[in-house]
Write a protein that holds these residues in place. Sequence first.
Motif, PDB file in Angstrom:
ATOM      1  N   PRO A  48       0.819  -1.228   0.000  1.00  0.00           N
ATOM      2  CA  PRO A  48       0.000   0.000   0.000  1.00  0.00           C
ATOM      3  C   PRO A  48       0.846   1.269   0.000  1.00  0.00           C
ATOM      4  O   PRO A  48       0.469   2.267  -0.621  1.00  0.00           O
ATOM      5  N   LEU A  49       1.985   1.224   0.682  1.00  0.00           N
ATOM      6  CA  LEU A  49       2.873   2.380   0.695  1.00  0.00           C
ATOM      7  C   LEU A  49       3.352   2.703  -0.718  1.00  0.00           C
ATOM      8  O   LEU A  49       3.341   3.867  -1.140  1.00  0.00           O
ATOM      9  N   LEU A  50       3.768   1.674  -1.460  1.00  0.00           N
ATOM     10  CA  LEU A  50       4.272   1.908  -2.813  1.00  0.00           C
ATOM     11  C   LEU A  50       3.178   2.455  -3.723  1.00  0.00           C
ATOM     12  O   LEU A  50       3.439   3.341  -4.554  1.00  0.00           O
ATOM     13  N   ARG A  51       1.950   1.956  -3.571  1.00  0.00           N
ATOM     14  CA  ARG A  51       0.842   2.475  -4.398  1.00  0.00           C
ATOM     15  C   ARG A  51       0.593   3.949  -4.091  1.00  0.00           C
ATOM     16  O   ARG A  51       0.403   4.768  -5.007  1.00  0.00           O
ATOM     17  N   ARG A  52       0.569   4.297  -2.831  1.00  0.00           N
ATOM     18  CA  ARG A  52       0.312   5.690  -2.461  1.00  0.00           C
ATOM     19  C   ARG A  52       1.467   6.593  -2.884  1.00  0.00           C
ATOM     20  O   ARG A  52       1.253   7.726  -3.314  1.00  0.00           O
ATOM     21  N   TRP A  53       2.699   6.100  -2.756  1.00  0.00           N
ATOM     22  CA  TRP A  53       3.855   6.896  -3.160  1.00  0.00           C
ATOM     23  C   TRP A  53       3.781   7.193  -4.664  1.00  0.00           C
ATOM     24  O   TRP A  53       3.981   8.344  -5.081  1.00  0.00           O
ATOM     25  N   GLN A  54       3.463   6.181  -5.455  1.00  0.00           N
ATOM     26  CA  GLN A  54       3.411   6.381  -6.902  1.00  0.00           C
ATOM     27  C   GLN A  54       2.294   7.336  -7.301  1.00  0.00           C
ATOM     28  O   GLN A  54       2.434   8.101  -8.262  1.00  0.00           O
ATOM     29  N   SER A  55       1.202   7.333  -6.559  1.00  0.00           N
ATOM     30  CA  SER A  55       0.111   8.254  -6.888  1.00  0.00           C
ATOM     31  C   SER A  55       0.480   9.699  -6.578  1.00  0.00           C
ATOM     32  O   SER A  55      -0.115  10.631  -7.136  1.00  0.00           O
ATOM     33  N   ALA A  56       1.476   9.902  -5.702  1.00  0.00           N
ATOM     34  CA  ALA A  56       1.913  11.256  -5.354  1.00  0.00           C
ATOM     35  C   ALA A  56       3.181  11.670  -6.094  1.00  0.00           C
ATOM     36  O   ALA A  56       3.655  12.793  -5.920  1.00  0.00           O
TER      37      ALA A  56
ATOM     38  N   GLY B 192       7.589   3.780 -12.818  1.00  0.00           N
ATOM     39  CA  GLY B 192       7.027   3.320 -11.555  1.00  0.00           C
ATOM     40  C   GLY B 192       8.091   2.757 -10.634  1.00  0.00           C
ATOM     41  O   GLY B 192       9.289   3.013 -10.786  1.00  0.00           O
ATOM     42  N   LEU B 193       7.634   1.963  -9.663  1.00  0.00           N
ATOM     43  CA  LEU B 193       8.516   1.353  -8.675  1.00  0.00           C
ATOM     44  C   LEU B 193       8.431  -0.161  -8.758  1.00  0.00           C
ATOM     45  O   LEU B 193       7.389  -0.721  -9.111  1.00  0.00           O
ATOM     46  N   SER B 194       9.514  -0.826  -8.402  1.00  0.00           N
ATOM     47  CA  SER B 194       9.497  -2.273  -8.301  1.00  0.00           C
ATOM     48  C   SER B 194       8.774  -2.682  -7.018  1.00  0.00           C
ATOM     49  O   SER B 194       8.423  -1.839  -6.189  1.00  0.00           O
ATOM     50  N   GLN B 195       8.580  -3.982  -6.837  1.00  0.00           N
ATOM     51  CA  GLN B 195       7.853  -4.468  -5.664  1.00  0.00           C
ATOM     52  C   GLN B 195       8.580  -4.171  -4.357  1.00  0.00           C
ATOM     53  O   GLN B 195       7.952  -4.166  -3.291  1.00  0.00           O
ATOM     54  N   ASP B 196       9.883  -3.914  -4.434  1.00  0.00           N
ATOM     55  CA  ASP B 196      10.626  -3.590  -3.217  1.00  0.00           C
ATOM     56  C   ASP B 196      11.005  -2.118  -3.137  1.00  0.00           C
ATOM     57  O   ASP B 196      11.822  -1.726  -2.301  1.00  0.00           O
TER      58      ASP B 196
ATOM     59  N   ASN C 294      15.794   2.348 -25.625  1.00  0.00           N
ATOM     60  CA  ASN C 294      15.763   1.168 -26.497  1.00  0.00           C
ATOM     61  C   ASN C 294      14.617   0.222 -26.165  1.00  0.00           C
ATOM     62  O   ASN C 294      14.502  -0.869 -26.728  1.00  0.00           O
ATOM     63  N   GLY C 295      13.761   0.639 -25.231  1.00  0.00           N
ATOM     64  CA  GLY C 295      12.583  -0.156 -24.893  1.00  0.00           C
ATOM     65  C   GLY C 295      12.765  -1.100 -23.720  1.00  0.00           C
ATOM     66  O   GLY C 295      11.790  -1.661 -23.227  1.00  0.00           O
ATOM     67  N   THR C 296      14.007  -1.301 -23.277  1.00  0.00           N
ATOM     68  CA  THR C 296      14.234  -2.166 -22.128  1.00  0.00           C
ATOM     69  C   THR C 296      13.985  -1.396 -20.834  1.00  0.00           C
ATOM     70  O   THR C 296      13.896  -0.171 -20.821  1.00  0.00           O
ATOM     71  N   GLN C 297      13.895  -2.141 -19.759  1.00  0.00           N
ATOM     72  CA  GLN C 297      13.627  -1.537 -18.453  1.00  0.00           C
ATOM     73  C   GLN C 297      14.763  -1.853 -17.504  1.00  0.00           C
ATOM     74  O   GLN C 297      15.218  -3.004 -17.433  1.00  0.00           O
ATOM     75  N   ARG C 298      15.216  -0.853 -16.783  1.00  0.00           N
ATOM     76  CA  ARG C 298      16.310  -1.040 -15.829  1.00  0.00           C
ATOM     77  C   ARG C 298      15.819  -0.723 -14.431  1.00  0.00           C
ATOM     78  O   ARG C 298      15.085   0.255 -14.223  1.00  0.00           O
ATOM     79  N   VAL C 299      16.244  -1.537 -13.472  1.00  0.00           N
ATOM     80  CA  VAL C 299      15.931  -1.300 -12.069  1.00  0.00           C
ATOM     81  C   VAL C 299      17.075  -0.492 -11.462  1.00  0.00           C
ATOM     82  O   VAL C 299      18.234  -0.911 -11.513  1.00  0.00           O
TER      83      VAL C 299
END
Length: 240
Positions: free
Chosen positions: A177-185, A209-213, A222-227
């Motif tokens: 829930p913290l990550l969801r709220r953080w991303q909305s702000a 966005g954010l990863s699960q952690d 180039n279309g790839t995603q980096r953490v």
Amino acid sequence: MIRTVEETGSTNADLAARLSGGEYLPEGDWLVAERQTAGRGRLGRIWNDGAGNFMGSTVVRPGPGDPPPSSLALMTGLAVHEALLPFVPQGAALWLKWPNDLLLSGAKIAGILLEVVAGTVIVGIGVNLAAAPDIPGRAVTSLSEYGPGPGRDAFAEALAASFDRELHRWRSAGLAPLLRRWQSAAHPVGTRLTVLPPGEEAVEGSYAGLSQDGNLLLKLDNGTQRVIHAGDVLLASAPD
């Protein structure tokens, strides 16, 4: 309890010295300075003075069953966001920027510094209420540039209450829930970012966005995603 001192080098350093000396510091207590002469930001940056601004520190004592202590940066960002939001003028966007900055209309208005001493996390927060420091190459602002803002003491009370609420949510509801709220702000998905990972060349891409952690997801050109696990993040532009 909020304790105010007229002048100190750094509220974080003061709490660190007390912890290193074996003193027990309870959660919920704050040390706030009228003026700092050796304040620090992330990556060794200087963050001093600013009479009328908020400069303060508190502690969190992570325990068994708590989310990872690293997520306290995100939790603290939400607490500062919630405390600032009532004072933001209409038409000005207040965004979180990973991992621990707040932007008002694209310029930095607050920052957070976390340090661990004797198993306790010291949370240092600086908010530009009355004045913005001069940081070469960075857009910085204060609430006073938009009109009358809250007094430092009133804001300190609001922030302490917001931090207490968010800390309870962090412990009781967990990380998701913290990550969801953080991303909305945060700034919108698709915002162009430049990331400076430690020891690497700058990396450019779009916020995804954010990863699960709680790490930053950067969509490369180039279309790839980096953490991104660590690094300085610069806001380039918001999506169209």
